[in-house]
Design a protein around this motif. Structure first.
Motif, short mmCIF file in Angstrom:
data_model
loop_
_atom_site.label_atom_id
_atom_site.label_comp_id
_atom_site.label_asym_id
_atom_site.label_seq_id
_atom_site.Cartn_x
_atom_site.Cartn_y
_atom_site.Cartn_z
N ASN A 3 -0.13 -3.08 -6.79
CA ASN A 3 -0.21 -2.52 -5.46
C ASN A 3 -1.46 -1.66 -5.33
OD1 ASN A 3 2.44 -3.44 -4.44
ND2 ASN A 3 3.19 -2.20 -6.13
N ILE A 4 -1.69 -1.18 -4.10
CA ILE A 4 -2.80 -0.29 -3.82
C ILE A 4 -2.21 1.10 -3.55
CG2 ILE A 4 -4.74 0.20 -2.29
CD1 ILE A 4 -4.66 -2.83 -1.55
N LEU A 63 -1.65 -2.29 -13.63
CA LEU A 63 -2.74 -3.05 -13.03
C LEU A 63 -2.99 -2.69 -11.57
CD1 LEU A 63 -1.93 -6.54 -14.56
CD2 LEU A 63 -3.58 -4.85 -15.36
N GLY A 64 -2.26 -1.73 -11.05
CA GLY A 64 -2.43 -1.34 -9.65
C GLY A 64 -3.77 -0.67 -9.40
N TYR A 65 -4.17 -0.67 -8.14
CA TYR A 65 -5.42 -0.02 -7.73
C TYR A 65 -5.10 1.40 -7.27
CZ TYR A 65 -7.25 -4.79 -7.54
OH TYR A 65 -7.63 -6.08 -7.85
N GLN A 112 11.92 5.58 -7.39
CA GLN A 112 12.80 4.83 -6.49
C GLN A 112 12.05 3.67 -5.84
OE1 GLN A 112 13.91 7.97 -3.86
NE2 GLN A 112 15.50 8.78 -5.20
N ILE A 113 10.84 3.93 -5.36
CA ILE A 113 10.05 2.89 -4.71
C ILE A 113 9.68 1.80 -5.70
CG2 ILE A 113 7.82 2.42 -3.64
CD1 ILE A 113 8.01 5.17 -2.29
N MET A 114 9.20 2.19 -6.87
CA MET A 114 8.73 1.21 -7.85
C MET A 114 9.85 0.33 -8.38
SD MET A 114 5.50 1.48 -7.82
CE MET A 114 5.01 0.52 -9.24
N ALA A 115 11.08 0.80 -8.30
CA ALA A 115 12.22 -0.02 -8.75
C ALA A 115 12.48 -1.18 -7.80
CB ALA A 115 13.47 0.86 -8.87
N THR A 116 11.96 -1.09 -6.58
CA THR A 116 12.25 -2.12 -5.59
C THR A 116 11.06 -2.99 -5.20
OG1 THR A 116 11.82 -0.64 -3.73
CG2 THR A 116 14.08 -0.71 -4.57
N ILE A 141 0.87 -1.18 0.00
CA ILE A 141 0.00 0.00 0.00
C ILE A 141 0.90 1.22 0.00
CG2 ILE A 141 -1.74 1.30 1.26
CD1 ILE A 141 -2.66 -1.39 2.45
N LEU A 142 0.74 2.07 -1.01
CA LEU A 142 1.52 3.30 -1.10
C LEU A 142 0.57 4.48 -0.93
CD1 LEU A 142 2.97 1.07 -3.05
CD2 LEU A 142 4.48 2.98 -3.45
N ILE A 143 1.03 5.44 -0.14
CA ILE A 143 0.18 6.58 0.21
C ILE A 143 0.90 7.88 -0.13
CG2 ILE A 143 -0.93 7.80 2.12
CD1 ILE A 143 -1.03 5.03 3.56
#
Length: 154
Positions: free
Chosen positions: A54-55, A77-79, A45-49, A3-5
Protein backbone atom coordinates in the motif's frame (compact mmCIF):
# COMPACT_ATOMS: atom_id res chain seq x y z
CA UNK A 1 -3.37 -1.17 -3.31
CA UNK A 2 -4.83 1.31 -0.84
CA UNK A 3 -3.73 4.70 0.43
CA UNK A 4 -3.46 5.13 4.19
CA UNK A 5 -3.02 8.56 5.72
CA UNK A 6 -1.89 9.54 9.20
CA UNK A 7 -2.25 13.30 9.45
CA UNK A 8 -3.67 14.94 12.56
CA UNK A 9 -4.23 18.39 11.08
CA UNK A 10 -7.41 18.49 9.02
CA UNK A 11 -6.15 21.20 6.67
CA UNK A 12 -3.17 19.09 5.56
CA UNK A 13 -5.21 15.87 5.49
CA UNK A 14 -7.87 17.47 3.24
CA UNK A 15 -5.21 19.00 1.00
CA UNK A 16 -3.47 15.65 0.67
CA UNK A 17 -6.69 13.82 -0.13
CA UNK A 18 -7.63 16.44 -2.73
CA UNK A 19 -4.24 16.13 -4.45
CA UNK A 20 -4.47 12.34 -4.44
CA UNK A 21 -7.94 12.45 -6.02
CA UNK A 22 -6.78 14.97 -8.63
CA UNK A 23 -3.74 12.89 -9.57
CA UNK A 24 -5.70 9.64 -9.86
CA UNK A 25 -8.34 11.33 -12.03
CA UNK A 26 -5.70 13.00 -14.22
CA UNK A 27 -3.81 9.75 -14.83
CA UNK A 28 -7.06 7.81 -15.28
CA UNK A 29 -6.10 5.44 -12.48
CA UNK A 30 -8.84 3.45 -10.82
CA UNK A 31 -9.69 5.28 -7.59
CA UNK A 32 -7.80 3.81 -4.69
CA UNK A 33 -9.50 3.52 -1.34
CA UNK A 34 -8.19 6.07 1.15
CA UNK A 35 -8.17 5.24 4.84
CA UNK A 36 -7.33 7.66 7.63
CA UNK A 37 -5.24 6.31 10.51
CA UNK A 38 -6.09 7.80 13.89
CA UNK A 39 -3.48 6.07 16.09
CA UNK A 40 -1.00 3.19 16.14
CA UNK A 41 -3.51 0.64 17.52
CA UNK A 42 -5.78 1.32 14.56
CA UNK A 43 -2.92 0.37 12.20
CA UNK A 44 -3.12 -3.24 13.42
CA UNK A 45 -6.89 -3.32 12.87
CA UNK A 46 -6.62 -1.88 9.36
CA UNK A 47 -3.71 -4.08 8.31
CA UNK A 48 -5.57 -7.21 9.40
CA UNK A 49 -8.21 -6.51 6.75
CA UNK A 50 -6.17 -5.30 3.75
CA UNK A 51 -3.43 -6.61 1.51
CA UNK A 52 0.15 -5.36 1.47
CA UNK A 53 2.01 -3.06 -0.95
CA UNK A 54 0.00 0.00 0.00
CA UNK A 55 0.88 3.69 -0.06
CA UNK A 56 1.26 5.36 3.34
CA UNK A 57 1.42 9.08 4.05
CA UNK A 58 2.64 9.55 7.61
CA UNK A 59 2.98 12.89 9.37
CA UNK A 60 6.10 12.98 11.53
CA UNK A 61 4.43 15.06 14.22
CA UNK A 62 3.62 13.32 17.53
CA UNK A 63 3.47 9.50 17.09
CA UNK A 64 4.14 9.46 13.34
CA UNK A 65 7.50 7.69 13.60
CA UNK A 66 6.00 4.96 15.76
CA UNK A 67 3.16 4.45 13.28
CA UNK A 68 5.66 4.31 10.41
CA UNK A 69 7.68 1.67 12.28
CA UNK A 70 4.56 -0.47 12.86
CA UNK A 71 3.59 -0.12 9.20
CA UNK A 72 7.07 -1.15 8.02
CA UNK A 73 6.83 -4.29 10.16
CA UNK A 74 3.38 -5.15 8.80
CA UNK A 75 3.98 -4.15 5.17
CA UNK A 76 7.67 -4.56 4.28
CA UNK A 77 7.12 -3.60 0.62
CA UNK A 78 4.71 -0.69 1.09
CA UNK A 79 5.52 2.84 0.02
CA UNK A 80 5.99 5.09 3.07
CA UNK A 81 6.04 8.82 2.42
CA UNK A 82 6.79 10.93 5.47
CA UNK A 83 5.30 14.42 5.82
CA UNK A 84 6.98 17.13 7.87
CA UNK A 85 6.36 20.74 8.82
CA UNK A 86 9.94 21.46 9.85
CA UNK A 87 13.29 19.82 9.44
CA UNK A 88 12.82 16.15 10.31
CA UNK A 89 15.22 14.20 12.48
CA UNK A 90 16.71 12.03 9.75
CA UNK A 91 18.82 10.14 12.26
CA UNK A 92 15.67 9.06 14.14
CA UNK A 93 14.07 7.94 10.86
CA UNK A 94 17.21 6.01 9.96
CA UNK A 95 17.49 4.45 13.43
CA UNK A 96 13.86 3.22 13.32
CA UNK A 97 14.65 1.44 10.03
CA UNK A 98 11.50 2.75 8.41
CA UNK A 99 12.91 2.73 4.86
CA UNK A 100 10.74 5.63 3.79
CA UNK A 101 10.56 6.50 0.12
CA UNK A 102 10.92 10.22 0.81
CA UNK A 103 10.15 13.08 3.17
CA UNK A 104 7.88 15.82 1.84
CA UNK A 105 7.71 19.21 3.50
CA UNK A 106 4.05 20.15 3.97
CA UNK A 107 4.50 23.78 2.99
CA UNK A 108 7.35 23.85 0.47
CA UNK A 109 6.54 22.51 -3.04
CA UNK A 110 3.96 20.16 -1.53
CA UNK A 111 1.87 19.77 -4.70
CA UNK A 112 4.90 19.27 -6.94
CA UNK A 113 6.53 16.75 -4.59
CA UNK A 114 3.29 14.83 -4.19
CA UNK A 115 2.76 14.63 -7.94
CA UNK A 116 6.36 13.57 -8.44
CA UNK A 117 6.12 10.77 -5.88
CA UNK A 118 2.85 9.50 -7.33
CA UNK A 119 4.37 9.40 -10.81
CA UNK A 120 7.27 7.39 -9.43
CA UNK A 121 4.96 4.92 -7.64
CA UNK A 122 2.76 4.53 -10.73
CA UNK A 123 5.82 3.92 -12.93
CA UNK A 124 7.20 1.34 -10.46
CA UNK A 125 3.83 -0.37 -10.16
CA UNK A 126 3.59 -0.74 -13.95
CA UNK A 127 7.21 -1.97 -14.18
CA UNK A 128 6.64 -4.64 -11.55
CA UNK A 129 3.49 -5.77 -13.34
CA UNK A 130 5.49 -6.22 -16.57
CA UNK A 131 8.49 -7.92 -14.97
CA UNK A 132 6.72 -10.19 -12.56
CA UNK A 133 4.03 -12.52 -13.78
CA UNK A 134 1.34 -12.04 -11.16
CA UNK A 135 -2.21 -13.03 -10.39
CA UNK A 136 -4.35 -10.41 -8.70
CA UNK A 137 -7.39 -11.59 -6.75
CA UNK A 138 -9.79 -8.83 -5.82
CA UNK A 139 -12.19 -9.88 -3.10
CA UNK A 140 -13.55 -7.38 -0.61
CA UNK A 141 -12.08 -6.49 1.84
CA UNK A 142 -8.74 -8.04 0.78
CA UNK A 143 -6.93 -7.77 -2.54
CA UNK A 144 -4.18 -10.31 -3.05
CA UNK A 145 -1.31 -10.09 -5.52
CA UNK A 146 0.34 -13.48 -6.02
CA UNK A 147 3.57 -14.04 -7.95
CA UNK A 148 3.00 -17.04 -10.21
CA UNK A 149 6.44 -18.60 -9.77
CA UNK A 150 6.01 -18.51 -5.98
CA UNK A 151 2.77 -20.52 -5.99
CA UNK A 152 3.36 -24.12 -4.94
CA UNK A 153 -0.23 -25.35 -5.20
CA UNK A 154 -3.85 -24.32 -4.67
Amino acid sequence: MKILIYEEEKIYRDRLQDRIDDFLAEKDVKPLEQLVIKDDTQVYQIMATISQNNIYFISLENIGLNIARVIRDLDPLGYIILLSLGFPDYQAIFNKKISALTVIHKDVNFDYELTSIFQYILRRYRQVRKIVNVIEIQSKPVNLVLVKNEIAYF
